[in-house]
Design a protein around this motif. Structure first.
Motif, mmCIF file in Angstrom:
data_model
loop_
_atom_site.group_PDB
_atom_site.id
_atom_site.type_symbol
_atom_site.label_atom_id
_atom_site.label_comp_id
_atom_site.label_asym_id
_atom_site.label_seq_id
_atom_site.Cartn_x
_atom_site.Cartn_y
_atom_site.Cartn_z
ATOM 1 N N THR A 2 7.378 -5.726 4.100
ATOM 2 C CA THR A 2 6.438 -5.692 5.179
ATOM 3 C C THR A 2 5.260 -4.657 4.943
ATOM 4 O O THR A 2 5.329 -3.891 4.069
ATOM 5 C CB THR A 2 7.088 -5.560 6.359
ATOM 6 O OG1 THR A 2 8.071 -4.405 6.355
ATOM 7 C CG2 THR A 2 7.806 -6.728 6.955
ATOM 8 N N GLY A 3 4.549 -4.842 5.875
ATOM 9 C CA GLY A 3 3.117 -3.984 5.542
ATOM 10 C C GLY A 3 3.379 -2.522 5.647
ATOM 11 O O GLY A 3 3.175 -1.631 4.727
ATOM 12 N N LEU A 8 3.977 3.048 3.012
ATOM 13 C CA LEU A 8 4.937 4.226 3.109
ATOM 14 C C LEU A 8 5.194 4.443 1.524
ATOM 15 O O LEU A 8 4.966 5.616 0.922
ATOM 16 C CB LEU A 8 6.287 3.927 3.612
ATOM 17 C CG LEU A 8 7.142 5.198 3.317
ATOM 18 C CD1 LEU A 8 6.493 6.439 4.135
ATOM 19 C CD2 LEU A 8 8.389 4.862 4.117
ATOM 20 N N PHE A 9 5.412 3.134 0.703
ATOM 21 C CA PHE A 9 5.580 3.425 -0.622
ATOM 22 C C PHE A 9 4.534 3.784 -1.355
ATOM 23 O O PHE A 9 4.484 4.576 -2.312
ATOM 24 C CB PHE A 9 5.945 1.902 -1.085
ATOM 25 C CG PHE A 9 6.479 1.692 -2.631
ATOM 26 C CD1 PHE A 9 7.300 2.194 -3.203
ATOM 27 C CD2 PHE A 9 5.210 1.171 -3.362
ATOM 28 C CE1 PHE A 9 7.508 2.327 -4.672
ATOM 29 C CE2 PHE A 9 5.448 1.125 -4.805
ATOM 30 C CZ PHE A 9 6.691 1.380 -5.330
ATOM 31 N N GLN A 10 3.171 3.215 -0.945
ATOM 32 C CA GLN A 10 1.873 3.673 -1.701
ATOM 33 C C GLN A 10 1.622 5.101 -1.482
ATOM 34 O O GLN A 10 1.299 5.896 -2.402
ATOM 35 C CB GLN A 10 0.775 2.534 -1.225
ATOM 36 C CG GLN A 10 0.811 1.232 -2.091
ATOM 37 C CD GLN A 10 -0.122 0.353 -1.524
ATOM 38 O OE1 GLN A 10 -0.934 0.683 -0.527
ATOM 39 N NE2 GLN A 10 -0.244 -0.651 -2.214
#
Lengths: 223, 255, 57
Positions: A2-3, A8-10
């Protein structure tokens, strides 16, 4: 994904690549450890080839431990961690994503560097591939187990050393099966797949236990 | 529920006051009987000679260091799930005792190993996992010492204890596996034929004595920990009364 | 009684165990004395658990 998870990952990936270049420092430390070992045990190439997988694994373990205290510390210092905990997303998932980003920034470079360092240790192509494969599967487990230690020591001012002491006993099984499966590929006392599959299982267990325990620790240290 | 009544520290202290003398008495008696049996009635081993007498302290110590971790794990569940006020006191005061028993097991083990195997240390599966256990005890103790808030420290240590409890069987299994890989059964195995009753009885009595010793020390250490927390709470109250007390006095001059 | 050729090892391991237990007992007793003294000092300064009720009237 999900968005919010992607965002968060990026964010985490971008931060850990940018600030201080932690990925590069980890690889440099790995190189330094591998360079120092022959001074300790002597330049005998046969001996180095025999203990090569073990050296690479211990180097990777130490390099992972070195970077772990940055997993939550920076986010805690500027208050981001509190925001993340109040955001209403499952904290376990947040930690899993943070670990993934941390592993890609610090663990994956170690895996990529491993074949190169294996040349110094006189490993043949088969064991080079085996070590790289086991590191690829095993280092996520180290990061995930380390997340427990990182969240336990996040409120301490100088938690780095304590973190290493707390995490190392928990990381012993990963080390044993990582080195064993790399060894098994070279001079097979057991088939390669047996320890390798157990190593995979350990990583999967760590992916469950690590985020849950670490989320509990973060919640308790917050309130 | 009698167990929950003793959640109150004051009531617990009163219980300790009553129980402790009896426990100490039984512990001393058990040690007297156990040591007498170990040295005078137990026969020599036909293979190991008199060194088998080290077993009467080594095996109970090794057993106790596992039991102590179990007590700590149960206490940790008590801390995290039921928030039992005595649970983290129990876990904290068990850790140094467990570390001491682990140390005893290791030292007697290597002193037994020297005449039997010709070396003080082998990377045998059991010795190695007990060494890992010692590192975990010491790590837990350090974690407790580095955090000043006892409640937060208790919760953090409880999480680590439970993760360790999950991990200990995995460590044991992996060390066993690693050991069979590297050492093809060169070490003397204790679990050979069934143990003769003449050896088993002193061993059991000594195990009971060690268990009683653990409970005596644990109760005493728990009492100290409760007192320590009282001192801490009183000191903090004293500090908050004396220093911001002036501020409070200026804040309400009408009184 | 006769302990044979390895008497040193047996005596050393028993002695070390006794020493460890003595250290544990000493730790517990000294700790208790320290805490009780601290409680007594606090009580002499007029800070005790009993007075909490009166103070927080």
């Amino acid at each position: 994904m999900t968005g919010w998870a992607m965002a968060l990952f990026q964010r985490d990936l971008r931060l850990s690549v940018r600030i201080g270049g932690s990925a590069l420092v980890g690889v440099l430390f790995f190189l330094a450890v591998v360079t120092v070992i022959p001074f300790g045990v002597g330049p005998d190439l046969n001996l180095l080839a025999r203990i090569g997988p073990a050296i690479l694994w211990i180097g990777a373990l130490l390099a992972t431990l070195l970077g772990l205290d940055r997993l939550f510390q920076a986010d805690r210092e500027d208050g981001t961690l509190d925001l993340m905990m109040m955001a209403g997303r499952p904290l376990e998932l947040v930690i899993l994503i943070k670990c993934l980003a941390h592993w890609i920034a610090t663990g994956l470079p170690l895996v990529v560097a491993a074949p190169l360092l294996a040349i110094f240790l006189n490993l043949d192509p088969v064991s080079m591939g085996a070590v790289t494969l086991t590191l690829l599967v095993g280092t996520p487990a180290l990061t995930l187990i380390g997340a427990i230690g990182a969240s336990l020591t996040v409120s301490l001012r100088r938690g780095g050393l304590l973190l290493a002491v707390l995490v190392i006993p928990l990381a012993i099984p990963v080390l044993i099966f990582g080195v064993s499966s790399a060894d098994a590929a070279i001079h097979d006392p057991v088939p390669f797949l047996t320890p390798f599959l157990i190593l995979c299982a350990l990583t999967l267990i760590a992916a469950v236990v690590g985020p849950i325990a670490s989320a509990a620790a973060l919640r308790f240290s917050a309130d | 529920m009698a167990f929950w009544d003793y959640a109150n520290p004051t009531r617990f202290l009163r219980l300790v006051q009553v129980v402790l003398p009896w426990l100490i008495g039984f512990c001393v008696l058990a040690f007297a009987a156990g040591l007498y049996m170990a040295f005078f009635t137990a026969p020599e081993d036909y293979q190991q000679g008199n060194t088998v007498r080290i077993m009467y302290i080594h095996v109970p110590a090794a057993w106790l260091c596992m039991m102590c971790y179990t007590v700590m794990s149960i206490s940790s569940i008590g801390t995290l799930v039921w928030k039992h006020p005595l649970a983290d006191v129990s876990a904290k005061s068990a850790a140094p005792i467990g570390a001491a028993f682990t140390f005893m097991a290791l030292v007697t083990g290597s002193l037994w190993g020297k005449p039997m195997w010709g070396t003080y240390w082998v990377w045998d599966a059991r010795l190695t996992s007990v060494l890992v256990l010692l590192i975990m005890y010491l790590g837990l103790m350090t974690l407790w010492r580095t955090m000043d808030d006892p409640i937060k420290a208790g919760k953090s240590a409880a999480i680590l204890t439970l993760v360790g409890a999950l991990n200990l069987p995995i460590i044991k299994f992996s060390v066993d596996w690693w050991n069979t890989l590297h050492q093809p059964a060169s070490v003397v195995r204790m679990d050979g034929p069934t143990i003769h009753p003449d050896i088993l009885w002193p061993l059991l009595v000594m195990a009971v004595a060690f268990t009683l010793l653990f409970f005596v020390l644990h109760l005493m250490a728990m009492r100290n920990e409760i007192l320590r927390r009282r001192v801490r709470a009183l000191r903090m109250r004293a500090a908050s009364v004396s220093r911001p007390g002036t501020a409070a006095a200026t804040a309400q001059p009408a009184e | 009684m006769e302990l044979g050729t390895h008497a040193g090892f047996i005596i050393a391991s028993y002695a070390l165990c006794i020493l460890t237990v003595l250290v544990l007992v000493a730790w517990v007793r000294i700790d208790k004395a320290n805490q009780e003294r601290a409680l007594k000092e606090l009580a002499e300064q007029g800070i005790s658990r009993a007075r909490r009720v009166h103070e927080s009237r």
